[in-house]
Enzyme design. Structure first.
Site, short mmCIF file in Angstrom:
data_model
loop_
_atom_site.label_atom_id
_atom_site.label_comp_id
_atom_site.label_asym_id
_atom_site.label_seq_id
_atom_site.Cartn_x
_atom_site.Cartn_y
_atom_site.Cartn_z
N PRO A 1 -2.43 -11.99 9.77
CA PRO A 1 -2.62 -11.88 10.70
C PRO A 1 -3.51 -11.07 10.90
CG PRO A 1 -0.43 -12.18 11.14
CD PRO A 1 -1.23 -12.45 9.34
N ASP A 2 -4.13 -10.45 12.10
CA ASP A 2 -4.61 -8.96 12.48
C ASP A 2 -3.91 -8.97 14.25
OD1 ASP A 2 -6.39 -7.04 13.95
OD2 ASP A 2 -8.11 -7.46 12.62
N ILE A 3 -3.08 -7.70 13.54
CA ILE A 3 -2.30 -7.94 14.56
C ILE A 3 -2.26 -7.07 15.67
CG2 ILE A 3 0.54 -6.65 15.47
CD1 ILE A 3 0.92 -7.11 12.43
N PHE B 1 -4.69 2.98 14.38
CA PHE B 1 -5.48 3.56 13.71
C PHE B 1 -5.69 2.71 12.09
CE2 PHE B 1 -1.67 5.98 15.66
CZ PHE B 1 -1.84 7.36 14.41
N LYS C 1 -12.06 -4.10 17.24
CA LYS C 1 -10.29 -4.87 17.43
C LYS C 1 -10.53 -5.22 18.97
CE LYS C 1 -9.12 -4.63 13.28
NZ LYS C 1 -8.93 -5.15 12.35
N ASN D 1 0.60 -1.27 -0.45
CA ASN D 1 -0.09 -0.44 0.15
C ASN D 1 1.04 1.16 -0.24
OD1 ASN D 1 0.78 0.82 3.16
ND2 ASN D 1 -0.55 -1.27 3.60
N LYS E 1 10.32 -16.36 -10.46
CA LYS E 1 9.48 -14.76 -10.85
C LYS E 1 8.92 -15.45 -12.21
CE LYS E 1 9.81 -10.95 -14.52
NZ LYS E 1 10.95 -9.46 -15.02
N ALA F 1 1.36 0.98 11.66
CA ALA F 1 0.81 0.14 10.67
C ALA F 1 0.05 0.08 9.66
CB ALA F 1 2.41 -0.75 10.28
#
Length: 481
Positions: free
Chosen positions: A389-391, A408, A426, A293, A371, A357
């Protein structure tokens, strides 16, 4: 407002950002602050930032017709109990010494009948130049209280005297200036050796117009004895200066003042561990391609830097970005979400976790060892994705959960609604939400909303460094004592 009134003149130096911390601390102590921002100061801190912290209009120009119709610069110069110039640059002190009045700040400094304090900050050569020495001598002879600068590494990379003193030391000096000669005669006296109150006066009452201004003994404006040692440079190799065995430095150059060891102990996050994640993650498709991103990592790095400035031990888990490591910060570089999750778990325990992050939501189930070749007529390859994984959620539910977990939320629409939903989903204590539909990702400014369980606090647009400092101050306030 029964507390002391401070008129703060913010000069044009890199240390101007510390004026934000000074404003917030004086207000927490019960005082009020009116800010005058010079043209140079506005290059480092915005009027909106100071206005948000002081909750008062910030004055920037002599040519404000609404105010000048009532001679506003004269009124400003007379309303305060103390005028503080911080940072006082070489240029600003030269103008003060010469009596030059060519903008709002210098005009009100010439017009004031109140005590004036100058807190110098400049390059070591500038501070030691004969012209600056003469100007300082002239100002002191005129009754201006010019504080001695600190010695240490500077933004320019040099080392020596010229650093803005730590804000705690500035508070001590302000408290002494407010108490000196103005302590009510009937105020309860105490032995100066017991370290209580301003100049030995617990709960010193400052006189203003015949009315006592109470300074409670617990107020940060009340000077107390403390032990603080000068923090050594965080990168001694970079500045080629020995850091061990530094002798205590005097708090005040005037005779009879106590010595204070300067250090980190007074800072709001001293003794705390702050864990920050920043930047994007790169999820490999093959050895040369990846899913990612647009996160630049700037906001996360700024928060890590501000936490270190606040005295914390900081662990920064950084995705693949090309940003310098902030001074005093331990950096762990990772590439993928899986690596970031492992690094976060290994960094625990922590008192505060700030998950800035922008972790990729998905990764390729099986990345190719070689490749992937584009073959004419075959079309693009099929990529099988799996969820990362959802940290943040994992951390919020873990046995070693930090006391304050902050996430965030970068959104392009319905920013606050989505942030509220994310906070509950969360399990985070706070969500810092921002609208990234413009050029925020990669830009130097940010507009954020602090979403808690009971409130939403919206900050105006400001540099990411200022956002970081305000957030870190609020983090410190939220921690259990």
């Amino acid at each position: 407002m029964n507390g002391p009134r401070i008129l703060l003149v913010v000069g044009g130096g890199i240390a101007a950002y510390k004026s934000c911390e000074l404003v917030r601390t004086i207000r927490k102590a019960g005082g009020s602050v009116t800010c005058v921002l010079t043209e140079g100061g506005a290059k480092f801190v915005t009027p909106m930032t100071l206005a948000a912290l002081s909750e008062k209009p910030v004055h920037t120009t002599l040519w404000d017709l609404r105010n000048e119709a009532e001679m506003g610069h004269i009124q400003l110069s007379r309303e305060a109990d103390l005028v503080v110039v911080c940072p006082a640059t070489a240029d600003l002190m030269a103008k003060m010494a010469a009596g030059i009045a060519d903008d709002l700040a210098t005009t009100l400094l010439l017009a004031t009948d109140k005590p004036v304090m100058a807190i110098p900050a400049m390059n070591v050569r500038m501070w030691q130049h004969a012209a600056t020495i003469r100007n300082v001598q002239s100002l002191r002879a005129s009754g201006v209280d010019v504080m001695e600068p600190d010695e240490g590494p500077m933004a320019c990379g040099e080392f020596g005297p010229g650093r803005l003193p730590e804000v705690q030391m500035i508070w001590q000096r302000i408290a002494q200036a407010l108490a000196g000669g103005s302590v009510m005669d009937d105020a309860p006296q105490a032995d100066a050796a017991d370290g209580q109150g301003v100049g030995g006066v617990p709960g010193a009452a400052i006189a203003r117009g015949g009315k006592a201004i109470g300074l409670g003994a617990s107020s940060p404006l009340v000077a107390t004895k403390g032990e603080a040692r000068a923090a050594p440079p965080t990168d001694p190799d970079a500045i080629n200066h020995l850091t061990g065995g530094a002798a205590p430095q005097p708090f005040d150059p005037l005779a009879g003042q106590p010595d204070f060891d300067r250090g980190l102990e007074h800072r709001p996050l001293y003794g705390r561990h702050v864990l920050v994640t920043a930047g994007p993650t790169h999820e490999p498709i093959d050895p040369v391609r990846y899913i990612a991103n647009r996160s630049s990592g700037k906001q996360g790095f700024a928060i890590a830097a501000a936490a270190a400035e606040a005295g914390a031990r900081v662990t920064l888990v950084a995705g693949p970005v090309h940003l310098p490591t902030p001074p005093g910060v331990e950096r762990i570089d990772v590439e993928s979400a899986l690596e970031m999750a492992d690094a976060v778990e290994a960094a625990l325990p922590a008192d505060i976790a700030v998950m800035v992050a922008a972790v990729a939501d998905w990764r390729v189930s099986r990345s190719a060892d070689q490749k992937l070749k584009k073959k004419s007529g075959d079309g693009p390859p099929t990529l099988e994705l799996t969820e990362n994984p959802d940290i943040l959620a994992t951390l919020a539910k873990s046995a070693g959960r930090p006391s304050l977990v902050v996430g965030f939320a970068a959104e392009t629409q319905d920013v606050i609604r989505y942030a509220r939903e994310k906070r509950v989903r969360k399990g985070a204590d706070w969500i810092i939400a921002n609208d990234v539909s413009g050029d925020v990702m990669g830009g130097d400014a940010n507009t954020v909303h602090i979403v808690t369980g009971s409130d939403v606090i919206s900050l105006p647009e400001m540099p990411k460094e200022d956002v970081a400092r305000i957030l870190v101050e609020r983090f410190a306030d939220a921690l259990p004592r």
